[in-house]
Design an enzyme around this catalytic site. Structure first.
Site, PDB file in Angstrom:
ATOM      1  N   PRO A  37      14.361   5.801   9.275  1.00 41.35           N
ATOM      2  CA  PRO A  37      15.054   6.665   9.631  1.00 41.35           C
ATOM      3  C   PRO A  37      16.779   6.193   9.908  1.00 41.35           C
ATOM      4  O   PRO A  37      16.791   5.097  10.516  1.00 41.35           O
ATOM      5  CB  PRO A  37      14.518   7.319  11.132  1.00 41.35           C
ATOM      6  CG  PRO A  37      13.792   6.219  11.258  1.00 41.35           C
ATOM      7  CD  PRO A  37      13.140   5.697  10.223  1.00 41.35           C
ATOM      8  N   ASN A  38      17.678   7.059   9.533  1.00 44.54           N
ATOM      9  CA  ASN A  38      19.272   6.930   9.652  1.00 44.54           C
ATOM     10  C   ASN A  38      19.543   5.793   8.763  1.00 44.54           C
ATOM     11  O   ASN A  38      20.712   5.776   8.730  1.00 44.54           O
ATOM     12  CB  ASN A  38      19.328   6.655  11.170  1.00 44.54           C
ATOM     13  CG  ASN A  38      18.982   7.648  12.033  1.00 44.54           C
ATOM     14  OD1 ASN A  38      19.588   8.859  11.631  1.00 44.54           O
ATOM     15  ND2 ASN A  38      18.104   7.328  13.224  1.00 44.54           N
ATOM     16  N   ARG A  75      28.849   4.820   8.848  1.00 40.95           N
ATOM     17  CA  ARG A  75      28.869   4.705  10.483  1.00 40.95           C
ATOM     18  C   ARG A  75      28.565   3.281  10.870  1.00 40.95           C
ATOM     19  O   ARG A  75      27.998   2.641  10.415  1.00 40.95           O
ATOM     20  CB  ARG A  75      28.189   5.777  10.998  1.00 40.95           C
ATOM     21  CG  ARG A  75      28.472   7.168  10.466  1.00 40.95           C
ATOM     22  CD  ARG A  75      27.947   8.201  11.562  1.00 40.95           C
ATOM     23  NE  ARG A  75      28.619   9.612  11.224  1.00 40.95           N
ATOM     24  CZ  ARG A  75      28.432  10.399  10.328  1.00 40.95           C
ATOM     25  NH1 ARG A  75      27.495  10.169   9.219  1.00 40.95           N
ATOM     26  NH2 ARG A  75      29.177  11.419  10.237  1.00 40.95           N
ATOM     27  N   TYR A 105      26.076  -2.530  11.584  1.00 41.45           N
ATOM     28  CA  TYR A 105      25.288  -2.379  10.347  1.00 41.45           C
ATOM     29  C   TYR A 105      26.163  -2.837   9.137  1.00 41.45           C
ATOM     30  O   TYR A 105      25.609  -2.762   8.155  1.00 41.45           O
ATOM     31  CB  TYR A 105      24.600  -1.085  10.140  1.00 41.45           C
ATOM     32  CG  TYR A 105      23.734  -0.780  11.494  1.00 41.45           C
ATOM     33  CD1 TYR A 105      22.686  -1.494  11.674  1.00 41.45           C
ATOM     34  CD2 TYR A 105      23.942   0.236  12.009  1.00 41.45           C
ATOM     35  CE1 TYR A 105      21.926  -1.171  12.783  1.00 41.45           C
ATOM     36  CE2 TYR A 105      23.184   0.623  13.362  1.00 41.45           C
ATOM     37  CZ  TYR A 105      22.200  -0.220  13.667  1.00 41.45           C
ATOM     38  OH  TYR A 105      21.186   0.040  14.648  1.00 41.45           O
ATOM     39  N   ASN A 157      12.531  -2.002   6.118  1.00 40.95           N
ATOM     40  CA  ASN A 157      13.119  -1.968   7.560  1.00 40.95           C
ATOM     41  C   ASN A 157      12.837  -0.525   7.870  1.00 40.95           C
ATOM     42  O   ASN A 157      13.158   0.773   7.464  1.00 40.95           O
ATOM     43  CB  ASN A 157      14.739  -1.859   7.223  1.00 40.95           C
ATOM     44  CG  ASN A 157      15.537  -1.720   8.427  1.00 40.95           C
ATOM     45  OD1 ASN A 157      15.032  -1.772   9.299  1.00 40.95           O
ATOM     46  ND2 ASN A 157      16.905  -2.059   8.377  1.00 40.95           N
ATOM     47  N   ALA A 197      14.257   2.642  13.665  1.00 35.71           N
ATOM     48  CA  ALA A 197      13.849   2.817  15.076  1.00 35.71           C
ATOM     49  C   ALA A 197      12.111   3.174  15.289  1.00 35.71           C
ATOM     50  O   ALA A 197      11.619   2.623  16.153  1.00 35.71           O
ATOM     51  CB  ALA A 197      14.658   3.864  15.969  1.00 35.71           C
ATOM     52  N   GLU A 222       8.823  -7.515   7.209  1.00 34.24           N
ATOM     53  CA  GLU A 222       9.754  -6.760   8.160  1.00 34.24           C
ATOM     54  C   GLU A 222      11.206  -7.267   7.992  1.00 34.24           C
ATOM     55  O   GLU A 222      11.255  -8.179   8.268  1.00 34.24           O
ATOM     56  CB  GLU A 222       9.158  -6.796   9.439  1.00 34.24           C
ATOM     57  CG  GLU A 222       9.945  -6.011  10.486  1.00 34.24           C
ATOM     58  CD  GLU A 222       9.253  -6.141  11.955  1.00 34.24           C
ATOM     59  OE1 GLU A 222       8.034  -6.446  11.906  1.00 34.24           O
ATOM     60  OE2 GLU A 222       9.888  -5.760  12.639  1.00 34.24           O
ATOM     61  N   HIS A 229      15.504  -6.533   9.401  1.00 33.90           N
ATOM     62  CA  HIS A 229      16.423  -5.865   9.958  1.00 33.90           C
ATOM     63  C   HIS A 229      17.694  -6.436   9.957  1.00 33.90           C
ATOM     64  O   HIS A 229      17.990  -7.512   9.626  1.00 33.90           O
ATOM     65  CB  HIS A 229      16.090  -5.965  11.668  1.00 33.90           C
ATOM     66  CG  HIS A 229      14.582  -5.370  12.046  1.00 33.90           C
ATOM     67  ND1 HIS A 229      14.532  -4.008  12.145  1.00 33.90           N
ATOM     68  CD2 HIS A 229      13.678  -5.902  12.312  1.00 33.90           C
ATOM     69  CE1 HIS A 229      13.107  -3.947  12.414  1.00 33.90           C
ATOM     70  NE2 HIS A 229      12.539  -5.000  12.331  1.00 33.90           N
ATOM     71  N   ARG A 267      20.010  -7.226  21.228  1.00 30.07           N
ATOM     72  CA  ARG A 267      20.343  -5.943  21.702  1.00 30.07           C
ATOM     73  C   ARG A 267      19.471  -5.548  22.810  1.00 30.07           C
ATOM     74  O   ARG A 267      18.786  -6.059  23.602  1.00 30.07           O
ATOM     75  CB  ARG A 267      20.119  -5.247  20.336  1.00 30.07           C
ATOM     76  CG  ARG A 267      21.018  -5.630  18.999  1.00 30.07           C
ATOM     77  CD  ARG A 267      20.838  -4.670  17.977  1.00 30.07           C
ATOM     78  NE  ARG A 267      21.454  -3.339  18.302  1.00 30.07           N
ATOM     79  CZ  ARG A 267      21.169  -2.196  17.127  1.00 30.07           C
ATOM     80  NH1 ARG A 267      20.474  -2.498  16.217  1.00 30.07           N
ATOM     81  NH2 ARG A 267      21.870  -0.968  17.678  1.00 30.07           N
TER      82      ARG A 267
HETATM   83  O1  CA2 Z   1      18.796  -3.588  12.600  1.00 31.95           O
HETATM   84  C1  CA2 Z   1      18.052  -2.994  11.837  1.00 31.95           C
HETATM   85  O2  CA2 Z   1      18.014  -2.982  10.944  1.00 31.95           O
HETATM   86  C2  CA2 Z   1      17.306  -1.682  12.693  1.00 31.95           C
HETATM   87  O3  CA2 Z   1      16.109  -1.610  12.055  1.00 31.95           O
HETATM   88  C3  CA2 Z   1      18.207  -0.357  12.330  1.00 31.95           C
HETATM   89  C4  CA2 Z   1      17.835   0.676  13.037  1.00 31.95           C
HETATM   90  C5  CA2 Z   1      17.341   0.390  14.746  1.00 31.95           C
HETATM   91  O4  CA2 Z   1      16.750   1.606  15.440  1.00 31.95           O
HETATM   92  C6  CA2 Z   1      16.469  -0.909  14.742  1.00 31.95           C
HETATM   93  O5  CA2 Z   1      16.384  -1.170  16.169  1.00 31.95           O
HETATM   94  C7  CA2 Z   1      17.269  -2.003  14.233  1.00 31.95           C
HETATM   95  C8  CA2 Z   1      18.643   1.983  13.330  1.00 31.95           C
HETATM   96  C9  CA2 Z   1      19.012   2.205  11.838  1.00 31.95           C
HETATM   97  C10 CA2 Z   1      20.238   3.102  12.095  1.00 31.95           C
HETATM   98  O6  CA2 Z   1      20.957   3.119  11.024  1.00 31.95           O
HETATM   99  C11 CA2 Z   1      22.265   3.451  10.956  1.00 31.95           C
HETATM  100  C12 CA2 Z   1      23.229   3.087   9.793  1.00 31.95           C
HETATM  101  C13 CA2 Z   1      24.549   3.227   9.797  1.00 31.95           C
HETATM  102  C14 CA2 Z   1      24.830   4.093  10.914  1.00 31.95           C
HETATM  103  C15 CA2 Z   1      24.204   4.522  11.938  1.00 31.95           C
HETATM  104  C16 CA2 Z   1      22.922   4.257  11.659  1.00 31.95           C
END
Ligand code: CA2
Length: 139
Positions: A10-11, A18, A23, A73, A76, A97, A99, A106
């Site tokens: 997700p996301n 963003r 990221y 990846n 969340a 896995e 990230h 964090r």
């Molecule tokens: O660090 C990572 O790759 C995470 O898997 C990213 C997840 C977060 O919930 C994990 O704790 C760590 C969040 C992905 C959100 O991705 C976005 C990318 C660009 C802008 C906003 C969100």
């Protein structure tokens, strides 16, 4: 040719648009172009979904599509999903896995991964290079 699936949760469709401070500013399309150029001997498939069930369906699909491994990846869902843990356990190919961020730098709730115990290993904190390291680990 060896086939590897890059799977994003997700996301992660928002990459490059963003939160560049966390990221990075590269899009996933750019990352995939770099990966495919770096590993010409590998077929790199890509799938992203914001839905837990669709991620599970795609993991199960690897049983039939001759994939050699998954760089995953889970976003969340990493921290919440027993269903994804069970899906990873149900397949025989290795899952790495990954990230983008170093989740251990964090919030506390990001320190615990539900899926790690079913994965071959974990890579975190190297931005888009985490995916590159994930493919290297599988190879
Ligand atoms: O660090 C990572 O790759 C995470 O898997 C990213 C997840 C977060 O919930 C994990 O704790 C760590 C969040 C992905 C959100 O991705 C976005 C990318 C660009 C802008 C906003 C969100």
């Amino acid at each position: 040719m060896k086939k590897i699936l890059i799977l994003n949760g997700p996301n992660l469709n928002l990459l490059g648009t963003r939160e560049p401070g966390i990221y990075g500013s590269q899009s996933m399309e750019e990352c995939l172009t770099t990966l495919r150029a770096s590993f010409p001997e590998v077929t790199i498939d890509y799938y992203q979904s914001n839905c837990e069930g669709k991620l599970i369906d795609r993991i199960q699909q690897t049983i039939h599509d001759n994939s050699a491994g998954i760089v995953f990846n889970a976003g969340a869902y990493t921290h919440t999903s027993i269903a994804l843990l069970d899906a990873i356990r149900s397949i025989e190919i290795p899952v790495v896995e990954v990230h983008l961020s170093n989740v251990h730098h964090r919030e506390d709730f990001r320190h615990k991964s539900i899926i790690s115990s079913a994965c071959k290993g974990v890579i975190a904190g190297f931005g888009m290079k985490s995916y590159h390291l994930g493919v290297l680990a599988l190879l």
